[in-house]
Design a protein around this motif. Structure first.
Motif, PDB file in Angstrom:
ATOM      1  N   VAL A  23       0.803  -1.137   0.128  1.00 67.14           N
ATOM      2  CA  VAL A  23      -0.165  -0.039  -0.146  1.00 67.14           C
ATOM      3  C   VAL A  23       0.724   1.136   0.040  1.00 67.14           C
ATOM      4  CG1 VAL A  23      -1.942  -1.089   1.184  1.00 67.14           C
ATOM      5  CG2 VAL A  23      -0.246  -0.046   2.681  1.00 67.14           C
ATOM      6  N   SER A  24       0.422   2.250  -0.537  1.00 67.46           N
ATOM      7  CA  SER A  24       1.120   3.816  -0.782  1.00 67.46           C
ATOM      8  C   SER A  24       0.296   4.446  -0.026  1.00 67.46           C
ATOM      9  CB  SER A  24       1.557   3.984  -2.231  1.00 67.46           C
ATOM     10  OG  SER A  24       2.390   2.846  -2.738  1.00 67.46           O
ATOM     11  N   LEU A  25       0.773   5.246   0.721  1.00 71.23           N
ATOM     12  CA  LEU A  25       0.432   6.553   1.183  1.00 71.23           C
ATOM     13  C   LEU A  25       0.530   7.760   0.404  1.00 71.23           C
ATOM     14  CD1 LEU A  25       1.533   6.094   4.818  1.00 71.23           C
ATOM     15  CD2 LEU A  25      -0.599   5.167   4.014  1.00 71.23           C
ATOM     16  N   SER A  26      -0.215   8.985   0.720  1.00 69.16           N
ATOM     17  CA  SER A  26      -0.220  10.127   0.021  1.00 69.16           C
ATOM     18  C   SER A  26       1.389  10.840  -0.144  1.00 69.16           C
ATOM     19  CB  SER A  26      -1.270  11.102   0.240  1.00 69.16           C
ATOM     20  OG  SER A  26      -0.856  11.428   1.732  1.00 69.16           O
ATOM     21  N   CYS A  27       1.993  10.515   0.816  1.00 70.42           N
ATOM     22  CA  CYS A  27       3.421  11.071   1.025  1.00 70.42           C
ATOM     23  C   CYS A  27       4.258  10.022   0.046  1.00 70.42           C
ATOM     24  CB  CYS A  27       3.937  10.879   2.335  1.00 70.42           C
ATOM     25  SG  CYS A  27       4.036   9.242   3.325  1.00 70.42           S
ATOM     26  N   TRP A  40      -0.376   1.221  12.539  1.00 70.08           N
ATOM     27  CA  TRP A  40      -1.407   2.389  12.773  1.00 70.08           C
ATOM     28  C   TRP A  40      -2.289   2.040  14.277  1.00 70.08           C
ATOM     29  CZ3 TRP A  40      -3.843   3.862   7.677  1.00 70.08           C
ATOM     30  CH2 TRP A  40      -3.026   4.947   6.998  1.00 70.08           C
ATOM     31  N   ASN A  41      -2.257   0.748  14.247  1.00 75.68           N
ATOM     32  CA  ASN A  41      -3.274   0.109  15.720  1.00 75.68           C
ATOM     33  C   ASN A  41      -2.457   0.470  16.813  1.00 75.68           C
ATOM     34  OD1 ASN A  41      -5.272  -0.989  13.990  1.00 75.68           O
ATOM     35  ND2 ASN A  41      -4.680  -3.011  13.975  1.00 75.68           N
ATOM     36  N   THR A  42      -1.287   0.793  16.748  1.00 81.48           N
ATOM     37  CA  THR A  42      -0.735   1.263  18.153  1.00 81.48           C
ATOM     38  C   THR A  42      -0.257   2.596  18.118  1.00 81.48           C
ATOM     39  OG1 THR A  42       1.737   1.009  16.965  1.00 81.48           O
ATOM     40  CG2 THR A  42       0.775  -0.851  17.887  1.00 81.48           C
ATOM     41  N   ARG A  43      -0.909   3.559  17.194  1.00 78.94           N
ATOM     42  CA  ARG A  43      -0.875   4.906  17.265  1.00 78.94           C
ATOM     43  C   ARG A  43      -2.336   5.576  17.336  1.00 78.94           C
ATOM     44  NH1 ARG A  43       3.771   5.923  12.840  1.00 78.94           N
ATOM     45  NH2 ARG A  43       5.371   4.801  13.816  1.00 78.94           N
ATOM     46  N   PRO A  44      -2.369   6.695  17.916  1.00 76.20           N
ATOM     47  CA  PRO A  44      -3.718   7.321  17.866  1.00 76.20           C
ATOM     48  C   PRO A  44      -3.757   8.155  16.473  1.00 76.20           C
ATOM     49  CG  PRO A  44      -1.958   8.462  19.353  1.00 76.20           C
ATOM     50  CD  PRO A  44      -1.313   7.565  18.726  1.00 76.20           C
ATOM     51  N   ASN A  45      -2.971   8.504  15.977  1.00 74.13           N
ATOM     52  CA  ASN A  45      -2.995   9.056  14.527  1.00 74.13           C
ATOM     53  C   ASN A  45      -2.452   8.253  13.568  1.00 74.13           C
ATOM     54  OD1 ASN A  45      -4.006  11.447  15.684  1.00 74.13           O
ATOM     55  ND2 ASN A  45      -1.915  12.175  16.291  1.00 74.13           N
ATOM     56  N   LYS A  46      -3.215   8.428  12.378  1.00 75.24           N
ATOM     57  CA  LYS A  46      -2.861   7.602  11.323  1.00 75.24           C
ATOM     58  C   LYS A  46      -1.511   8.186  10.366  1.00 75.24           C
ATOM     59  CE  LYS A  46      -6.318   4.487  11.330  1.00 75.24           C
ATOM     60  NZ  LYS A  46      -6.119   3.966  12.505  1.00 75.24           N
ATOM     61  N   MET A  50       7.499   6.645   8.086  1.00 78.28           N
ATOM     62  CA  MET A  50       8.678   7.179   7.539  1.00 78.28           C
ATOM     63  C   MET A  50       8.778   8.693   7.976  1.00 78.28           C
ATOM     64  SD  MET A  50      10.472   4.690   6.165  1.00 78.28           S
ATOM     65  CE  MET A  50      11.694   5.486   4.982  1.00 78.28           C
ATOM     66  N   CYS A  51       7.873   9.405   7.488  1.00 82.77           N
ATOM     67  CA  CYS A  51       8.074  10.895   7.598  1.00 82.77           C
ATOM     68  C   CYS A  51       7.020  11.376   8.431  1.00 82.77           C
ATOM     69  CB  CYS A  51       7.703  11.449   6.283  1.00 82.77           C
ATOM     70  SG  CYS A  51       6.199  11.289   5.288  1.00 82.77           S
ATOM     71  N   ARG A  52       6.295  10.696   9.031  1.00 86.20           N
ATOM     72  CA  ARG A  52       5.366  11.107  10.412  1.00 86.20           C
ATOM     73  C   ARG A  52       4.231  11.796   9.578  1.00 86.20           C
ATOM     74  NH1 ARG A  52       7.000   7.207  12.606  1.00 86.20           N
ATOM     75  NH2 ARG A  52       8.461   7.295  13.996  1.00 86.20           N
ATOM     76  N   SER A  56      -4.399  11.177   4.558  1.00 88.17           N
ATOM     77  CA  SER A  56      -5.642  11.631   4.491  1.00 88.17           C
ATOM     78  C   SER A  56      -6.620  10.630   4.481  1.00 88.17           C
ATOM     79  CB  SER A  56      -5.492  12.659   3.053  1.00 88.17           C
ATOM     80  OG  SER A  56      -5.062  11.506   2.237  1.00 88.17           O
ATOM     81  N   ARG A  57      -6.343   9.189   4.458  1.00 88.48           N
ATOM     82  CA  ARG A  57      -7.292   8.270   4.238  1.00 88.48           C
ATOM     83  C   ARG A  57      -7.196   7.402   5.900  1.00 88.48           C
ATOM     84  NH1 ARG A  57      -5.097   5.882  -1.014  1.00 88.48           N
ATOM     85  NH2 ARG A  57      -4.459   8.022  -1.883  1.00 88.48           N
ATOM     86  N   GLU A  58      -8.364   6.878   6.066  1.00 89.14           N
ATOM     87  CA  GLU A  58      -8.649   6.076   7.113  1.00 89.14           C
ATOM     88  C   GLU A  58      -8.096   4.607   6.626  1.00 89.14           C
ATOM     89  OE1 GLU A  58      -9.490   5.839  10.480  1.00 89.14           O
ATOM     90  OE2 GLU A  58      -9.196   8.022  10.373  1.00 89.14           O
TER      91      GLU A  58
END
Length: 74
Positions: A23-27, A40-46, A50-52, A56-58
């Motif tokens: 999967v690729s993120l917007s970054c 992502w299950n271990t963090r409050p924010n998605k 790599m770059c933090r 923009s997507r769930e």
């Protein structure tokens, strides 16, 4: 040298294995779908591991262009 860069491009930066269900993120960073979901299950924010940058997507979809074997059922 180009081959090593290509292998790095197809390697998940989380598990350091070849991308599985990439999967690729917007970054534009790419990860195994399972690795990203576990992170992502271990963090409050998605955010990108790599770059933090905040995603923009769930949910993210598989990047079929990066799959190693597109004929492989998945």
């Amino acid at each position: 040298m180009a081959e090593a860069l290509f292998e790095d491009f197809l390697t998940c930066p989380i598990c350091l294995e070849p991308l599985k269900e990439p999967v690729s993120l917007s970054c534009h960073h790419s990860f195994c779908q399972t690795c990203l979901n576990k992170t992502w299950n271990t963090r409050p924010n998605k955010t990108c591991p790599m770059c933090r940058r905040r995603s923009s997507r769930e949910t993210v979809e598989v990047n079929f262009a990066l799959r190693q074997n597109p004929e492989e059922p998945g």
